[in-house]
Scaffold this motif. Structure first.
Motif: not given
Length: 413
Positions: A340-347
């Motif tokens: 999730f790019a909008d969450f700083d790259g959250l995996i």
């Protein structure tokens, strides 16, 4: 003279909508709306009616506005461009000769999030709140671009921190002071200011931010350690309406409205949601400020626009989502990791447990998802938040995750 029959009905529809939302414990805040330059509603809605409650607000309360400050940044850049102090098309090399790709990144790219800079600074060793504007810029120089400047779009708070710093350099004073002196004072927005720039005791009636826990509102700090302080502004619905009126004039109108004739910006963080919205084609504007982040935010904004355009809408009602049985072969389509790019790259990793999908973050199970359809899954039957799986160009699936009224996309890794 009173409101016309049509405008009165529109105002009543707005009131009924937000009253229903508040009764469901999904809104706490203030709404102001105009149509054809006629005030339809300016009203506070409170989940708890006692003025002694920490969540209680009135139409005079000052709310944190977070990323709505980016609209004020855009305003100042347009103003400086009109005054020929800067050009939106010029590279940032004029201000940061040693910034990587400084000759390729333009001010316009920072404005429209196409610079390639990441959403947030990575691998910080200190709290964001303690960083000065110049320190943020120096740390930004170390960031790797997500893409070549001008080739893609990715929301970037880092990019706007550069804009705040550029504006500060031009006016030779902190960004917050620039906003107060160049926007708030000239427009008589006397209830608007900055947490980190004390001026004429502007902060007098701050709305305290809240989250919902165990069906009860709990106060959370307005100032969080993991947020930059550069553009921490607050305002009222009335002041923000004044600002929107200014944006409806040239040169700001042409520079800032989208292809649908709309000037809008949302903002939010833990315990807070904000929206300013002006539809120039349909001649309405509204300001929504909430000191509680549990509202179905984008659905609400969409519905307010529908009501003001006199389109069909549904009043908020209590959900009771029903699950269905889904074949394992369908569940297996969605197993994998999503970024999730909008969450700083959250995996987030999706797996199967029994008849359900489960969600893991850092190897810890954080949710069990039941199927509403073969592509939409939910955790809480009373909440609107979902995981929706949509096919991507490669024939695999991406995940659309609902979180506190917003939707973000996770790409399959």
């Amino acid at each position: 003279m009173g409101l016309s029959k049509g405008l009165k009905a529109t105002g009543e529809n707005l009131d009924n909508y937000f009253s229903a939302l508040t009764d469901l414990k999904k809104f706490n805040g203030v709404l102001l709306a105009y149509k054809n330059d006629t005030l339809l509603i300016e009203k506070a809605y409170n989940i708890y009616q006692s003025p002694d409650s920490s969540s209680y607000v009135t139409t005079e309360h000052q709310f944190d506005i977070h990323s709505v400050a980016k609209l004020m940044t855009h305003y100042l850049i347009v103003k400086l461009n009109e005054d020929e102090v800067i050009s939106k098309n010029e590279p940032i090399a004029r201000f940061y000769p040693d910034f990587p790709n400084a000759k390729r990144i333009t001010i316009e790219m920072l404005l429209n999030h196409s610079s390639g800079l990441p959403r947030e600074l990575q691998n910080l060793t200190q709290k964001e709140i303690n960083l000065t504007s110049d320190e943020i810029v120096n740390l930004a120089k170390k960031e790797k671009l997500l893409f070549q400047p001008g080739t893609d779009v990715q929301y970037s708070n880092v990019g706007y921190e550069l804009l705040y710093n550029i504006i500060s350099k031009i006016y030779k004073k902190p960004f917050a002071e620039c906003v107060v002196d160049e926007i708030f004072k000239p427009l008589n927005m006397n209830q608007s200011g900055s947490h980190f720039f004390t001026d004429e005791n502007r902060l007098q009636n701050l709305a305290k931010n809240h989250i919902l826990k165990d069906s009860t509102l709990f106060e959370v700090p307005n100032i969080l350690e993991d947020e930059f302080k550069t553009a921490r502004l607050y305002s009222t619905v009335s002041d923000l309406n004044t600002f929107l009126i200014q944006l409806e004039n040239e040169p700001y109108k042409s520079a800032m409205m989208n292809k649908n004739g709309i000037i809008a910006k949302d903002g939010g963080s833990k315990g807070i949601r904000a929206q300013v919205y002006s539809d120039l084609e349909h001649e309405f504007r509204f300001v929504l400020l909430a000191n509680y982040d549990g509202m179905p935010f984008f659905k609400t904004i969409e519905d307010v626009a529908k009501i003001l355009k006199e389109e069909a809408f549904e009043l908020p009602k209590e959900l009771n989502r029903q699950s269905i049985a889904v074949k394992r072969e369908i569940l297996e389509r969605y197993v994998g990791s999503y970024s999730f790019a909008d969450f700083d790259g959250l995996i987030l990793k999706i797996d199967i447990e029994g008849d359900n999908l489960v969600v893991f973050q850092d190897n810890e199970k954080i949710a069990t998802l039941k199927a509403e359809t073969e592509t939409i899954f939910f955790e809480n039957p009373k909440a609107t938040e979902s995981f929706e799986f949509v096919k991507n160009e490669s024939g695999s699936y991406n995940a659309l995750m609902g979180w506190k009224g917003i939707t973000v996309e996770g790409e399959r890794e």
